[in-house]
Every structure is written in C-alpha cells, then in structure tokens.
Design a protein around this motif. Structure first.
Motif, PDB file in Angstrom:
ATOM      1  N   PHE A   1       0.815  -1.215   0.000  1.00  0.00           N
ATOM      2  CA  PHE A   1       0.000   0.000   0.000  1.00  0.00           C
ATOM      3  C   PHE A   1       0.850   1.267   0.000  1.00  0.00           C
ATOM      4  O   PHE A   1       0.416   2.307  -0.480  1.00  0.00           O
ATOM      5  CB  PHE A   1      -0.953  -0.008   1.211  1.00  0.00           C
ATOM      6  N   THR A   2       2.054   1.177   0.530  1.00  0.00           N
ATOM      7  CA  THR A   2       2.942   2.339   0.496  1.00  0.00           C
ATOM      8  C   THR A   2       3.268   2.743  -0.939  1.00  0.00           C
ATOM      9  O   THR A   2       3.583   3.910  -1.202  1.00  0.00           O
ATOM     10  CB  THR A   2       4.241   2.042   1.254  1.00  0.00           C
ATOM     11  N   GLY A   3       3.199   1.782  -1.859  1.00  0.00           N
ATOM     12  CA  GLY A   3       3.481   2.080  -3.251  1.00  0.00           C
ATOM     13  C   GLY A   3       2.426   2.951  -3.909  1.00  0.00           C
ATOM     14  O   GLY A   3       2.690   3.602  -4.923  1.00  0.00           O
ATOM     15  N   LEU A   4       1.226   2.983  -3.328  1.00  0.00           N
ATOM     16  CA  LEU A   4       0.149   3.772  -3.925  1.00  0.00           C
ATOM     17  C   LEU A   4       0.422   5.268  -3.832  1.00  0.00           C
ATOM     18  O   LEU A   4      -0.148   6.057  -4.586  1.00  0.00           O
ATOM     19  CB  LEU A   4      -1.186   3.441  -3.254  1.00  0.00           C
ATOM     20  N   THR A   5       1.282   5.679  -2.905  1.00  0.00           N
ATOM     21  CA  THR A   5       1.629   7.094  -2.750  1.00  0.00           C
ATOM     22  C   THR A   5       3.104   7.347  -3.041  1.00  0.00           C
ATOM     23  O   THR A   5       3.671   8.339  -2.598  1.00  0.00           O
ATOM     24  CB  THR A   5       1.293   7.591  -1.332  1.00  0.00           C
ATOM     25  N   SER A   6       3.741   6.444  -3.783  1.00  0.00           N
ATOM     26  CA  SER A   6       5.164   6.580  -4.091  1.00  0.00           C
ATOM     27  C   SER A   6       5.360   7.026  -5.530  1.00  0.00           C
ATOM     28  O   SER A   6       4.509   6.803  -6.385  1.00  0.00           O
ATOM     29  CB  SER A   6       5.888   5.251  -3.863  1.00  0.00           C
TER      30      SER A   6
ATOM     31  N   TRP B   1      -2.214   3.344 -14.041  1.00  0.00           N
ATOM     32  CA  TRP B   1      -3.529   2.850 -13.599  1.00  0.00           C
ATOM     33  C   TRP B   1      -4.552   3.980 -13.601  1.00  0.00           C
ATOM     34  O   TRP B   1      -5.686   3.798 -14.048  1.00  0.00           O
ATOM     35  CB  TRP B   1      -3.429   2.257 -12.200  1.00  0.00           C
ATOM     36  N   LEU B   2      -4.142   5.131 -13.096  1.00  0.00           N
ATOM     37  CA  LEU B   2      -5.057   6.272 -13.036  1.00  0.00           C
ATOM     38  C   LEU B   2      -5.423   6.756 -14.437  1.00  0.00           C
ATOM     39  O   LEU B   2      -6.574   7.130 -14.692  1.00  0.00           O
ATOM     40  CB  LEU B   2      -4.416   7.408 -12.235  1.00  0.00           C
ATOM     41  N   ARG B   3      -4.453   6.747 -15.312  1.00  0.00           N
ATOM     42  CA  ARG B   3      -4.703   7.205 -16.669  1.00  0.00           C
ATOM     43  C   ARG B   3      -5.664   6.262 -17.397  1.00  0.00           C
ATOM     44  O   ARG B   3      -6.571   6.702 -18.111  1.00  0.00           O
ATOM     45  CB  ARG B   3      -3.381   7.309 -17.427  1.00  0.00           C
ATOM     46  N   GLU B   4      -5.475   4.960 -17.219  1.00  0.00           N
ATOM     47  CA  GLU B   4      -6.294   3.994 -17.947  1.00  0.00           C
ATOM     48  C   GLU B   4      -7.697   3.858 -17.366  1.00  0.00           C
ATOM     49  O   GLU B   4      -8.675   3.654 -18.097  1.00  0.00           O
ATOM     50  CB  GLU B   4      -5.599   2.630 -17.947  1.00  0.00           C
ATOM     51  N   GLN B   5      -7.816   3.949 -16.030  1.00  0.00           N
ATOM     52  CA  GLN B   5      -9.105   3.683 -15.391  1.00  0.00           C
ATOM     53  C   GLN B   5      -9.835   4.947 -14.952  1.00  0.00           C
ATOM     54  O   GLN B   5     -11.042   4.900 -14.677  1.00  0.00           O
ATOM     55  CB  GLN B   5      -8.900   2.768 -14.170  1.00  0.00           C
TER      56      GLN B   5
ATOM     57  N   VAL C   1     -10.217   4.621  -7.527  1.00  0.00           N
ATOM     58  CA  VAL C   1     -10.398   4.754  -6.078  1.00  0.00           C
ATOM     59  C   VAL C   1     -11.619   3.960  -5.630  1.00  0.00           C
ATOM     60  O   VAL C   1     -11.594   3.281  -4.592  1.00  0.00           O
ATOM     61  CB  VAL C   1     -10.523   6.231  -5.666  1.00  0.00           C
ATOM     62  N   ARG C   2     -12.689   4.008  -6.392  1.00  0.00           N
ATOM     63  CA  ARG C   2     -13.896   3.265  -6.017  1.00  0.00           C
ATOM     64  C   ARG C   2     -13.608   1.760  -5.963  1.00  0.00           C
ATOM     65  O   ARG C   2     -14.031   1.061  -5.045  1.00  0.00           O
ATOM     66  CB  ARG C   2     -15.023   3.567  -7.004  1.00  0.00           C
ATOM     67  N   GLY C   3     -12.863   1.276  -6.944  1.00  0.00           N
ATOM     68  CA  GLY C   3     -12.490  -0.135  -6.926  1.00  0.00           C
ATOM     69  C   GLY C   3     -11.603  -0.478  -5.746  1.00  0.00           C
ATOM     70  O   GLY C   3     -11.745  -1.537  -5.120  1.00  0.00           O
ATOM     71  N   LEU C   4     -10.670   0.416  -5.431  1.00  0.00           N
ATOM     72  CA  LEU C   4      -9.788   0.199  -4.286  1.00  0.00           C
ATOM     73  C   LEU C   4     -10.581   0.119  -2.998  1.00  0.00           C
ATOM     74  O   LEU C   4     -10.349  -0.767  -2.154  1.00  0.00           O
ATOM     75  CB  LEU C   4      -8.769   1.339  -4.204  1.00  0.00           C
ATOM     76  N   VAL C   5     -11.522   1.029  -2.815  1.00  0.00           N
ATOM     77  CA  VAL C   5     -12.324   1.045  -1.594  1.00  0.00           C
ATOM     78  C   VAL C   5     -13.124  -0.246  -1.462  1.00  0.00           C
ATOM     79  O   VAL C   5     -13.222  -0.836  -0.378  1.00  0.00           O
ATOM     80  CB  VAL C   5     -13.263   2.272  -1.585  1.00  0.00           C
TER      81      VAL C   5
ATOM     82  N   LEU D   1      -3.369  12.192  -4.193  1.00  0.00           N
ATOM     83  CA  LEU D   1      -4.119  12.368  -5.445  1.00  0.00           C
ATOM     84  C   LEU D   1      -4.543  13.819  -5.638  1.00  0.00           C
ATOM     85  O   LEU D   1      -4.520  14.340  -6.759  1.00  0.00           O
ATOM     86  CB  LEU D   1      -5.342  11.444  -5.435  1.00  0.00           C
ATOM     87  N   ASP D   2      -4.923  14.477  -4.554  1.00  0.00           N
ATOM     88  CA  ASP D   2      -5.334  15.876  -4.633  1.00  0.00           C
ATOM     89  C   ASP D   2      -4.160  16.747  -5.067  1.00  0.00           C
ATOM     90  O   ASP D   2      -4.286  17.599  -5.959  1.00  0.00           O
ATOM     91  CB  ASP D   2      -5.873  16.327  -3.280  1.00  0.00           C
ATOM     92  N   ASP D   3      -3.012  16.568  -4.446  1.00  0.00           N
ATOM     93  CA  ASP D   3      -1.850  17.399  -4.756  1.00  0.00           C
ATOM     94  C   ASP D   3      -1.399  17.254  -6.210  1.00  0.00           C
ATOM     95  O   ASP D   3      -0.778  18.167  -6.765  1.00  0.00           O
ATOM     96  CB  ASP D   3      -0.685  17.049  -3.834  1.00  0.00           C
ATOM     97  N   ARG D   4      -1.717  16.125  -6.825  1.00  0.00           N
ATOM     98  CA  ARG D   4      -1.321  15.901  -8.216  1.00  0.00           C
ATOM     99  C   ARG D   4      -2.452  16.164  -9.206  1.00  0.00           C
ATOM    100  O   ARG D   4      -2.348  15.836 -10.392  1.00  0.00           O
ATOM    101  CB  ARG D   4      -0.784  14.463  -8.375  1.00  0.00           C
ATOM    102  N   GLY D   5      -3.531  16.739  -8.704  1.00  0.00           N
ATOM    103  CA  GLY D   5      -4.630  17.103  -9.575  1.00  0.00           C
ATOM    104  C   GLY D   5      -5.417  15.936 -10.127  1.00  0.00           C
ATOM    105  O   GLY D   5      -6.145  16.079 -11.116  1.00  0.00           O
TER     106      GLY D   5
END
Length: 591
Positions: free
Chosen positions: A384-389, A401-405, A411-415, A517-521
C-alpha cells in the motif's frame, strides 16, 4: 569509501528536498497536534487561500537575541490536516537546521525539556539516513513484484517526522540492513532451551515446519545440539545478524555460557529486509515464510523488539481471524482477503533481573506466511505504500492505472476491495485491524484492484469482548513491566476499537492517498472521501440486518480520536495522547 559516500549524500542536489520534508512533517504534525504556538494572519485574497496563512514562531538564538521563523500552511479537507505550502524560513532565509529550530523555539513548544534532546537526535538521524537513501536510490523496474517493491519503496511514514530514524544503526549498518539498499543477509540460527523459551504455534502447523525451511541444515543443527544436550529440549530460533552482534552476545552471555543458548550457524538461504526492516523475505525461496525478528533499535520513534506476550498471541490471533473469515460467506466467498498468518512464535525469556530491559523482547521470532502461494494466475501485489510513491522524476507508481481507469473509478475499486473487508470485520464481527500502509498490500490484475492482503496481527488487532459477534480468543496479557501504553488488544471502551481502524486505516492510510491524489490534480480530497462514504453506505444498505452493528461501530461519527504521534516523543510515554479531529466521512454527508 564510507566517508566519501557520506559527503556525497550530504552534498547531493536532492539533500535540500530531504531537509524540507523533515521540516514539513515536523511543522505539520506540531501544528496539527497543538504542540506549537504560532502567530498567524489570515488574508482573503485567492492566492493566499490557496497558499495558506502565514505562521510565525518567535524564539531566541544562543546569544539571547530574538529570532523569527515563518512558513505558510493550509487546513486540508480530510481530518482538518495541516499542510505546509512553503519552505520554513528563518529571518527570511530558508532554515537549514531542525536542531537549531527546536533549540530556538523551545519556549513555544509543548514539550518536556528532557525529551527534546532525544527527539532532536531522531530528527537528525532521519535527515541523514533519508539523504543517504535518496542519494543511492534507483527506480524499480516496471515488472517489479511485491518483494522487489518492498525494497524499492523508500518513503517511510508520511506523517511522522522521524520516519527513517533507525536509531542504533550507523552508516555501515544502514547500508547493510536498510531495505532500500537491498543487500542480502543470512539470519543466524540459535537453539534455545525450552526452560527459557516460550513457543506458540497455529493449530494447522506441520511438525516438519522448520525442517522443511532449513533443508539439510536442519540435520546439521540437530547434531550440533547433540554435542551439548538433548535436541528435544531445545527450540530453534533465528536472529538478525545485527541483533546478535549488538545485543545478544552480551545480554545473553550467561545463557550462552551455560549451554541454554547454542549458536548453530547461518541460514542456508539469503534474505532481504522488507520496509519494516526487521521482517525478512527469503530471496532464494520466496515461498518460505517471512521472518519477523527482534531488533533492539528505534525506528519511527518505536523500539523494534518483540514483546513475548505478543509473540505468544500471534498464532492464536491468526487462528481466530482465519476462523472468523472462513465462517463469513461474504468475506471468504466474495471479498476473499488474504490473511498472511503468523503461524509460529518463539520468544526467549530468561530471568534477567536488573538486565531485563536488555533481554525482554530482544530474542524472538514470528514466522509469517509468504504472500506468493496465495496469489492466483494473473494477480500481482503492490504494498500500500506504493500507492503514494513516485519514481525519481516525480511520476507516481500508479500513474498508468489512473490514466487507464480514471482516478475516481480506480479509487472506487480500491475502496471496495480494501476498505470494505475492514469495515465488515469491524461492524459484523467487532474486530478492528491496525491497517496502516505497511500492514497492507493491494492485489491487482493489470492495475485493477482485485483484493487485499492483511498482515501483522500479533499486536495489530483490537476488540471489546462484550461487543464481539463471536467468542474472544484466549490471549496472553501484557506483563506488569510492559511500558507501551498504546499497545493493547482488548478494551472495554468501544470508541477505542472503532478509532483504531479510523486512525490507522482511514486517517493515515487512505488519508495520505487522498492528499497524494489531490496534490497531483487527480482527484480532490472532498471527492475522494465522497467515494469512500458512498461505498460504505452501499455496504450498509446491502446488509440491513447489521443496522444496529453499523450504529454501534459508527464510522460516520462527527469526530474521531487520533494519536498525537509527535507529541508522544515530546513527553513521557505514560498515557494515551489523543486529540479529536473532524471525520471526513461525516463532513461529505453534510454537503
């Protein structure tokens, strides 16, 4: 070579950014916890609203002259967190010493004077060791699996300012045993007499458990024990090489002299340290269990020994959780979380009298299942640390992943696969897990969230016996001399159960992802928490028979209690240090 490397790390162009990070996390946590008095002047123009209010801290330099520190900070949506938006300035010039800052503003700090010095040392250790890490850091290959990412992800705790202190490690130790440097090591095996050893095993454990791991070395170890005593009267226990060198050979000299402890030799395989440093992955045979070993060093302000009662409880908690999950068709059949069981625990507990602080928790091991046998074809896992790395160029590891999905869809899938199992365990069964980022991994198929990996149960669960849906496990209580006031499993206070999950998972784990995610728009914090709230409400609607339990374990409570992680280092650790903060799950439902 070491001196040249130290100089290179401290003159690396990335060193100022490491220093800014230490300052940032220090100031953010001090402000958030109410431990630092500042003056601030809010203005109403748009630029200032985005950049934050200016805060000023006044103090005195060593000559008694006034000194002024300033920085800008905002209040974030999630949990009302504090976020610095500028470097910390000293008299208008960027501050370059955290120790000088603490020295000069002591009058504005809520701190015990005797604890500031130790805290300053931890900050300086963190600054140097993170600088060394950044200097030698390399990007992981795009094909890196879970074990490789455990060594490649170097961020550490994103809230705690001493996120990489590793107090006790010198430069050579850090290079040899720091996970990001990926240098293999071989644990040393000892035989410990049963008179001074406590053993706890899962009910599913095979008698050949250790022999299967050690191969031919098991026979050789058996013969070495025969030279001293009866092998059936001894238990095998591995030791981290640093722990043997720095602590055990001295602290357990009497037991070694009497033959109650017998050095046997190194493990036949090479291991690599995981992010937690004391947990080792077998590089040669990845299916071997992970070894969680005692280390008498301090990291993120916590001693990394293994208290005997938690070692004893590890397999018992594992068996209990496995039974709970297996008996719940929704968890076992649909969500299918992976629980990395802690199947064997061994702790050496001699009568040490005055030297008990040197021996308690200093020689122990917990064997944890490897992730590899649990993964199905096509599945991969990321800590999980990789999600913010990010890579060295600032690209998030999950950018593709963010670009494709799309960020919100991902985030909804992760939750659904990561948060809902924890929510269900809490509300349906009354069990809270301390699921911060190092205790979880995301199983995915080409970046699409599939299920979750949960681990570290020996002291990472909490429950109120009278509010469990089933029977409580029979666990060993901490001894009277156990000093960690924040480490307990059972409680009569129901709020401490709910807040255990809200603090570790929602506040630290999801909270950091929301900020990232917020800081990166990619996704605004408010929208992030709206998605989380929607998925939890959908879960509640699916299980109307649990309505009373959802009300009992109220995840939408307006405020939650979270630990003051930095304040704990500024005062004696004699009480719980908590503060109430607004719950973003409740805040989004006001809109």
């Amino acid at each position: 070579m070491t001196a040249e490397l130290v100089r290179a790390a401290l003159t690396d162009p990335r060193f100022p950014e490491v220093r800014r990070r230490v300052f940032r996390q220090l100031l953010e946590s001090l402000l958030y916890e109410g431990a630092l008095t500042t003056e601030n002047a809010a203005t109403e123009n748009a630029a200032t609203e985005r950049d934050g209010d200016e805060h000023v801290v006044t103090g005195e330099d060593r000559d008694g002259k006034p000194v002024r520190y300033s920085f800008r900070a905002v209040r974030r949506f999630g949990f009302d967190r504090v976020g610095l938006t500028s470097p910390v300035l000293r008299e208008g010039v960027e501050a370059d010493s955290v120790t000088r800052f603490l020295t000069e503003v002591r009058g504005s700090l809520d701190a015990d004077p005797d604890h500031i010095v130790a805290f300053a040392r931890e900050l300086e250790e963190t600054l140097f060791k993170d600088a060394l890490s950044e200097h030698l850091r390399e990007d992981p290959p795009s094909t890196a699996d879970h074990d490789a990412l455990e060594t490649a992800i170097t961020d550490g705790h994103r809230y705690h300012p001493t996120y990489k202190s590793r107090v006790g490690f010198d430069v050579a130790d850090d290079l040899a045993f720091g996970p990001e440097f990926a240098n293999p090591l071989r644990p040393l095996w000892l035989a410990a007499h049963r008179d001074i050893t406590e053993v706890s095993a899962s009910g599913s454990l095979d008698r050949q458990y250790l022999a299967d791991q050690l191969g031919g070395e098991a026979t050789r170890f058996h013969r070495l024990i025969e030279d001293v005593g009866e092998p059936d009267e001894y238990v095998l226990v591995p030791v981290h090489p640093w722990q043997w060198r720095e602590r055990l050979a001295r602290a357990f000299s009497e037991q070694l002299a009497r033959g109650e402890l017998i050095p046997l030799g190194p493990d036949p395989h090479e291991f690599l340290p995981q992010q937690s440093i004391r947990t080792l992955t077998c590089r040669d045979v990845p299916e071997r269990p992970y070894l969680k070993l005692s280390l008498s060093m301090v990291n993120t302000s916590t001693s990394r020994g293994l208290a005997a009662h938690t070692v004893r409880n590890a397999p018992r908690v594992t068996d209990w959780l496995r039974e709970v999950v297996a008996g719940d068709a929704y968890l076992s059949g649909e969500l299918r979380p992976i629980l990395l069981g802690e199947e064997l625990g061994v702790a050496v507990t001699p009568e040490s009298g005055l030297l008990r602080p040197d021996t308690y928790g200093a020689l122990a091991c917990i064997w944890r299942e490897s992730l590899h046998p649990h993964l199905e074809p096509g599945e991969r896992a990321m800590p999980f640390t990789g999600l913010t790395s990010c890579l060295r160029d600032g690209t998030p590891l999950i950018a593709e992943w963010l670009r494709e999905q799309g960020a919100e869809n991902w985030v909804r899938g992760l939750v659904r696969v990561a948060a809902i199992p924890l929510v269900h365990l809490l509300c349906a069964h009354g069990i809270a897990l301390e699921s911060h980022a190092q205790n979880m991994a995301l199983v995915h198929v080409d970046g699409v969230p599939e299920r979750v990996v949960l681990k570290d149960f020996h002291d990472g669960v909490r429950f109120s016996p009278q509010h469990l849906a089933g029977e409580a496990p029979e666990l060993a209580a901490p001894p009277a001399h156990h000093q960690n006031r924040n480490s307990f499993v059972e409680t009569d206070e129901l709020s401490l159960v709910t807040d255990f999950l809200l603090d570790a998972f929602f506040f630290i784990n999801l909270g950091e992802l929301a900020i990232f995610l917020d800081d990166r728009g990619e996704l605004a914090e408010r929208d992030f928490w709206r998605v989380v709230a929607e998925e939890i409400r959908a879960h509640q609607e699916r299980f109307p028979d649990l309505a009373e339990r959802f009300a009992l374990f109220d995840l939408f409570t307006p405020a939650i209690e979270v630990e003051k992680l930095t304040s704990r280092r500024l005062h004696p650790d004699t009480e719980l240090r908590l503060h109430a903060v607004p719950n973003p799950l409740a805040e989004v439902e006001k809109c």
